[in-house]
Design an enzyme around this catalytic site. Structure first.
Site, PDB file in Angstrom:
ATOM      1  N   ARG A  15       0.944  -1.152   0.258  1.00  0.00           N
ATOM      2  CA  ARG A  15      -0.298  -0.161   0.322  1.00  0.00           C
ATOM      3  C   ARG A  15       1.495   1.374   0.238  1.00  0.00           C
ATOM      4  O   ARG A  15       0.489   2.127  -0.659  1.00  0.00           O
ATOM      5  CB  ARG A  15      -1.244   0.399   0.901  1.00  0.00           C
ATOM      6  CG  ARG A  15      -2.357  -0.654   0.902  1.00  0.00           C
ATOM      7  CD  ARG A  15      -3.193  -0.751   1.798  1.00  0.00           C
ATOM      8  NE  ARG A  15      -3.058  -0.993   2.933  1.00  0.00           N
ATOM      9  CZ  ARG A  15      -3.719  -0.463   4.287  1.00  0.00           C
ATOM     10  NH1 ARG A  15      -4.592   0.576   4.564  1.00  0.00           N
ATOM     11  NH2 ARG A  15      -3.076  -1.024   5.405  1.00  0.00           N
ATOM     12  N   THR A  81       2.810 -13.569  10.617  1.00  0.00           N
ATOM     13  CA  THR A  81       4.189 -12.913  11.699  1.00  0.00           C
ATOM     14  C   THR A  81       4.602 -14.153  12.157  1.00  0.00           C
ATOM     15  O   THR A  81       5.842 -14.447  12.623  1.00  0.00           O
ATOM     16  CB  THR A  81       3.543 -11.961  12.615  1.00  0.00           C
ATOM     17  OG1 THR A  81       2.170 -12.798  12.450  1.00  0.00           O
ATOM     18  CG2 THR A  81       2.682 -11.192  11.693  1.00  0.00           C
ATOM     19  N   ASP A 105       8.305  -1.832  10.596  1.00  0.00           N
ATOM     20  CA  ASP A 105       6.317  -0.384  10.423  1.00  0.00           C
ATOM     21  C   ASP A 105       5.967   0.447  11.736  1.00  0.00           C
ATOM     22  O   ASP A 105       5.429   1.149  11.006  1.00  0.00           O
ATOM     23  CB  ASP A 105       5.849  -0.458   9.349  1.00  0.00           C
ATOM     24  CG  ASP A 105       5.118  -1.848   9.655  1.00  0.00           C
ATOM     25  OD1 ASP A 105       5.005  -2.748  11.261  1.00  0.00           O
ATOM     26  OD2 ASP A 105       4.055  -2.948   9.430  1.00  0.00           O
ATOM     27  N   ASN A 359      39.284  34.767  11.852  1.00  0.00           N
ATOM     28  CA  ASN A 359      38.586  35.693  10.894  1.00  0.00           C
ATOM     29  C   ASN A 359      38.715  35.140  10.111  1.00  0.00           C
ATOM     30  O   ASN A 359      38.912  35.506   9.529  1.00  0.00           O
ATOM     31  CB  ASN A 359      38.972  37.171  11.292  1.00  0.00           C
ATOM     32  CG  ASN A 359      37.241  37.975  10.629  1.00  0.00           C
ATOM     33  OD1 ASN A 359      36.088  37.984  11.989  1.00  0.00           O
ATOM     34  ND2 ASN A 359      37.812  38.268   9.135  1.00  0.00           N
ATOM     35  N   ALA A 362      33.814  37.649   4.424  1.00  0.00           N
ATOM     36  CA  ALA A 362      33.229  37.289   3.446  1.00  0.00           C
ATOM     37  C   ALA A 362      33.211  37.458   1.996  1.00  0.00           C
ATOM     38  O   ALA A 362      34.120  37.192   1.848  1.00  0.00           O
ATOM     39  CB  ALA A 362      31.762  38.676   3.400  1.00  0.00           C
ATOM     40  N   TYR A 369      38.363  20.548  -4.422  1.00  0.00           N
ATOM     41  CA  TYR A 369      37.805  19.739  -4.765  1.00  0.00           C
ATOM     42  C   TYR A 369      38.465  20.472  -6.083  1.00  0.00           C
ATOM     43  O   TYR A 369      38.595  21.093  -6.899  1.00  0.00           O
ATOM     44  CB  TYR A 369      36.701  19.030  -5.194  1.00  0.00           C
ATOM     45  CG  TYR A 369      36.140  17.890  -5.994  1.00  0.00           C
ATOM     46  CD1 TYR A 369      36.962  17.216  -5.978  1.00  0.00           C
ATOM     47  CD2 TYR A 369      34.854  18.761  -7.174  1.00  0.00           C
ATOM     48  CE1 TYR A 369      36.137  15.959  -6.438  1.00  0.00           C
ATOM     49  CE2 TYR A 369      34.487  17.347  -8.436  1.00  0.00           C
ATOM     50  CZ  TYR A 369      35.377  15.873  -7.717  1.00  0.00           C
ATOM     51  OH  TYR A 369      35.333  15.303  -8.484  1.00  0.00           O
ATOM     52  N   SER A 387      38.480  38.950   2.662  1.00  0.00           N
ATOM     53  CA  SER A 387      37.332  38.709   1.999  1.00  0.00           C
ATOM     54  C   SER A 387      36.672  38.618   0.709  1.00  0.00           C
ATOM     55  O   SER A 387      38.435  39.099  -0.409  1.00  0.00           O
ATOM     56  CB  SER A 387      36.047  40.031   1.795  1.00  0.00           C
ATOM     57  OG  SER A 387      35.570  40.627   2.752  1.00  0.00           O
TER      58      SER A 387
HETATM   59  C1  UD1 Z   1      -0.628  -7.577  12.825  1.00  0.00           C
HETATM   60  C2  UD1 Z   1      -1.235  -8.661  14.197  1.00  0.00           C
HETATM   61  C3  UD1 Z   1      -2.544  -7.919  14.305  1.00  0.00           C
HETATM   62  C4  UD1 Z   1      -2.073  -6.452  14.758  1.00  0.00           C
HETATM   63  C5  UD1 Z   1      -1.253  -5.874  13.638  1.00  0.00           C
HETATM   64  C6  UD1 Z   1      -0.775  -4.904  14.552  1.00  0.00           C
HETATM   65  C7  UD1 Z   1      -0.619 -11.225  13.195  1.00  0.00           C
HETATM   66  C8  UD1 Z   1      -1.505 -12.682  12.932  1.00  0.00           C
HETATM   67  N1  UD1 Z   1      -1.478 -10.299  13.053  1.00  0.00           N
HETATM   68  O1  UD1 Z   1      -1.630  -8.122  11.197  1.00  0.00           O
HETATM   69  O2  UD1 Z   1      -3.027  -8.874  15.302  1.00  0.00           O
HETATM   70  O3  UD1 Z   1      -3.203  -6.111  15.281  1.00  0.00           O
HETATM   71  O4  UD1 Z   1      -0.173  -6.427  12.988  1.00  0.00           O
HETATM   72  O5  UD1 Z   1      -0.427  -3.578  13.212  1.00  0.00           O
HETATM   73  O6  UD1 Z   1       0.349 -11.326  13.574  1.00  0.00           O
HETATM   74  N2  UD1 Z   1       5.214  -9.293   8.499  1.00  0.00           N
HETATM   75  C9  UD1 Z   1       6.749 -10.520   7.658  1.00  0.00           C
HETATM   76  N3  UD1 Z   1       6.135 -11.583   7.469  1.00  0.00           N
HETATM   77  C10 UD1 Z   1       5.248 -12.201   7.641  1.00  0.00           C
HETATM   78  C11 UD1 Z   1       4.773 -11.617   7.607  1.00  0.00           C
HETATM   79  C12 UD1 Z   1       4.272 -10.203   8.143  1.00  0.00           C
HETATM   80  O7  UD1 Z   1       7.491  -9.597   8.482  1.00  0.00           O
HETATM   81  O8  UD1 Z   1       4.858 -13.463   6.808  1.00  0.00           O
HETATM   82  C13 UD1 Z   1       5.590  -8.470   8.827  1.00  0.00           C
HETATM   83  C14 UD1 Z   1       5.454  -7.195   7.978  1.00  0.00           C
HETATM   84  O9  UD1 Z   1       5.837  -6.533   7.443  1.00  0.00           O
HETATM   85  C15 UD1 Z   1       5.025  -5.887   9.012  1.00  0.00           C
HETATM   86  C16 UD1 Z   1       4.455  -6.650  10.763  1.00  0.00           C
HETATM   87  O10 UD1 Z   1       4.989  -7.969  10.157  1.00  0.00           O
HETATM   88  O11 UD1 Z   1       5.542  -5.471   9.761  1.00  0.00           O
HETATM   89  C17 UD1 Z   1       2.842  -7.169  10.444  1.00  0.00           C
HETATM   90  O12 UD1 Z   1       1.989  -7.674   9.413  1.00  0.00           O
HETATM   91  P1  UD1 Z   1       1.214  -7.594   8.669  1.00  0.00           P
HETATM   92  O13 UD1 Z   1       0.827  -7.862   7.824  1.00  0.00           O
HETATM   93  O14 UD1 Z   1       1.416  -6.045   8.279  1.00  0.00           O
HETATM   94  O15 UD1 Z   1      -0.041  -7.825   9.789  1.00  0.00           O
HETATM   95  P2  UD1 Z   1      -1.235  -7.071  10.072  1.00  0.00           P
HETATM   96  O16 UD1 Z   1      -2.540  -7.920   9.071  1.00  0.00           O
HETATM   97  O17 UD1 Z   1      -0.974  -6.105  10.479  1.00  0.00           O
HETATM   98 CA    CA Z   2       0.029  -3.996   9.318  1.00  0.00          CA
END
Ligand code: UD1
Ligand code: CA
Length: 450
Positions: A15, A81, A105, A359, A362, A369, A387
């Site tokens: 996004r 995650t 992030d 000093n 100006a 360089y 100056s």
């Molecule tokens: C996640 C949480 C949600 C929470 C929200 C807060 C889970 C399943 N859900 O949802 O409960 O309210 O964050 O913002 O954890 N990332 C990876 N690898 C992956 C997936 C994600 O590194 O495979 C990283 C993303 O880059 C990001 C972070 O983990 O920085 C969160 O992932 P994102 O997909 O944004 O989770 P949400 O759906 O927002």
């Molecule tokens: Ca998120």
């Protein structure tokens, strides 16, 4: 209790509509990733593991520039995650202590909040950071009773009743390291997204008779960046906090809303910062220094009693000792200015050492360089640079020496000498009048079409 960090930074950030991985977009002059790492660093972690995926090389490079001991694991495919955290198991599962999971992030989690989570670990094997959302939207919901947490339900999997809960998951988790990796290994993907949810570890822990708890922080700390609009909001939120902190710490900001700080800006008590001053990374302003309006400062150190600007630019490596004065339209780069040096107007000082109380007149330029290489200019103490002097580096001007205005200095000037390096003046009597008469007659002829 030792702490390790796992920072999730594999996502693309679709996004953001960008070629650049999301965590490398900047707030306050630093990538989002550095903000998360800065929060974690306050806990003095023994290991920091960054989970990379999209733009892995760039992300790793950025992480290393903040902390050269950071380690990396590649999550080639983003399967959720929980899957992301599991990638760190080979590095951390036997590290002992606690592990805190942060998101690359999510820049505003405060060190105090992470400390509160660590403290809550005394009672719970797993501690989750929650917040009361003004608009819970698509956040995961926390099923809790007081500080006891029972389950986290992702929005997509939630019933209307669960969706009506406004206690939400920030994503940050602190757990016993061994237990965390055992739990993560058990997470499946039988859910609405087909992803391995880190959030499932709470229910799994409970089923095993382990305790889970929640620590609550203000919603502002959990602000995550998913879009350019949120990036701009994050910048605004950062600046609001930095300005308030500066005022609280005894810094005068004449027009706070026009001053922009960087993540690592340090400003001492009783410093005065005028309107429209921009701090890039790496600036220290000591107590009592004064920055006049419209200055751009980056990678520089400004000592007590120094005054800078208005309209000055200090670039990386500018070191200003006490009581240095830098005036308008002056640029300083990679130069050391000793106590009491004055560079008042319209000058460029780059790759130079300037001795105390010298000093600089100006319009002086250190010609550092030659089109291929950079060279240094060394000026002694209590020298006077006239100056419009061009100092063609490498060149030295000794203590107490003077250069005549308009000189092009290509050879070293001994201490206490005067250097004149310009054409001698000749006056031709009456010649100006004759020249003007001739020009006027040429113009008159032309206007008659002759
Ligand atoms: C996640 C949480 C949600 C929470 C929200 C807060 C889970 C399943 N859900 O949802 O409960 O309210 O964050 O913002 O954890 N990332 C990876 N690898 C992956 C997936 C994600 O590194 O495979 C990283 C993303 O880059 C990001 C972070 O983990 O920085 C969160 O992932 P994102 O997909 O944004 O989770 P949400 O759906 O927002
Ligand atoms: Ca998120």
């Amino acid at each position: 209790m030792s702490v390790s960090l796992v920072i999730l930074a594999a996502g693309q950030g679709t996004r953001m509509n960008s070629e650049r991985p999301k965590v490398l977009h900047h707030v306050a002059g630093s990538p989002l990733l550095h903000h998360a790492m800065a929060a974690g660093r306050a806990l003095d972690p023994v290991r920091t593991v960054v989970v990379t995926g999209h733009g892995a090389d760039e992300v790793a490079k950025a992480a290393r520039s903040f902390d050269d001991t950071a380690e990396f694991v590649l999550q080639a495919e983003q399967k959720g995650t929980g899957h992301a955290v599991a990638q760190a198991a080979p590095l951390l599962a036997n590290a002992g202590g606690d592990t805190i999971v942060l998101y690359g992030d999510t820049p505003f989690i405060r060190a105090e909040t992470l400390e509160a989570m660590q403290a809550a670990r005394a009672k719970h094997a797993v501690v989750v950071l929650g917040f009361h959302a003004a608009d819970p939207g698509r956040y995961g919901r926390l099923i809790a009773d007081g500080e006891n947490l029972y389950r986290i339900v992702e929005y997509k999997d939630a019933t209307d009743e669960v969706r009506s809960i406004n206690l939400c998951n920030s994503g940050v988790i602190c757990a016993d390291t061994r237990i965390l990796f055992d739990l993560v290994a058990e997470v499946g993907n039988d859910n609405a997204s087909g992803e391995h949810y880190l959030t499932d570890i709470v229910g799994i822990a409970r089923a095993k008779g382990l305790s889970a708890g929640v620590v609550i922080c203000p919603e502002a700390e959990t602000l995550g960046v998913n879009t350019r609009a949120q990036l701009a909001e994050a910048e605004q939120a950062f600046q609001a906090r930095a300005r308030a902190d500066a005022l609280e710490n005894g810094v005068t900001l004449t027009a706070p809303e026009t001053v922009f700080f960087a993540l690592d800006t340090v400003v001492g008590r009783d410093a005065i910062i005028g309107p429209n001053v921009i701090f890039g990374p790496g600036v220290t302003v000591e107590s009592g220094a004064q920055i006049l309006p419209f200055c751009h400062l980056e990678g520089c150190h400004i000592s007590r009693g120094a005054t800078v600007g208005p309209f000055a630019r200090l670039r990386p490596g500018a070191e200003l000792a006490e009581d240095v004065h830098i005036g308008n339209f002056v640029e300083i780069k990679n130069s050391i200015l000793d106590e009491g040096v004055k560079v008042g107007h319209l000058s460029y000082i780059g790759d130079a050492d300037v001795g105390e109380f010298t000093n600089i007149g100006a319009g002086t330029v250190t010609c550092n360089y030659d089109g291929v290489m950079k060279h240094r200019t060394t000026i002694g103490k209590r020298a006077f640079i006239g100056s419009d002097t061009m100092l063609v580096a490498p060149v030295r001007v000794g203590d107490g020496a003077l250069t005549g205005s308009g000189s092009v200095i290509t050879e070293d000037v001994p201490a206490e000498a005067i250097a004149l390096a310009r054409a001698r003046q000749v006056n031709k009597a009456g010649l100006a009048t004759k020249l003007f008469e001739r020009l006027r007659s040429i113009k008159a002829q032309k206007s008659k079409g002759l």
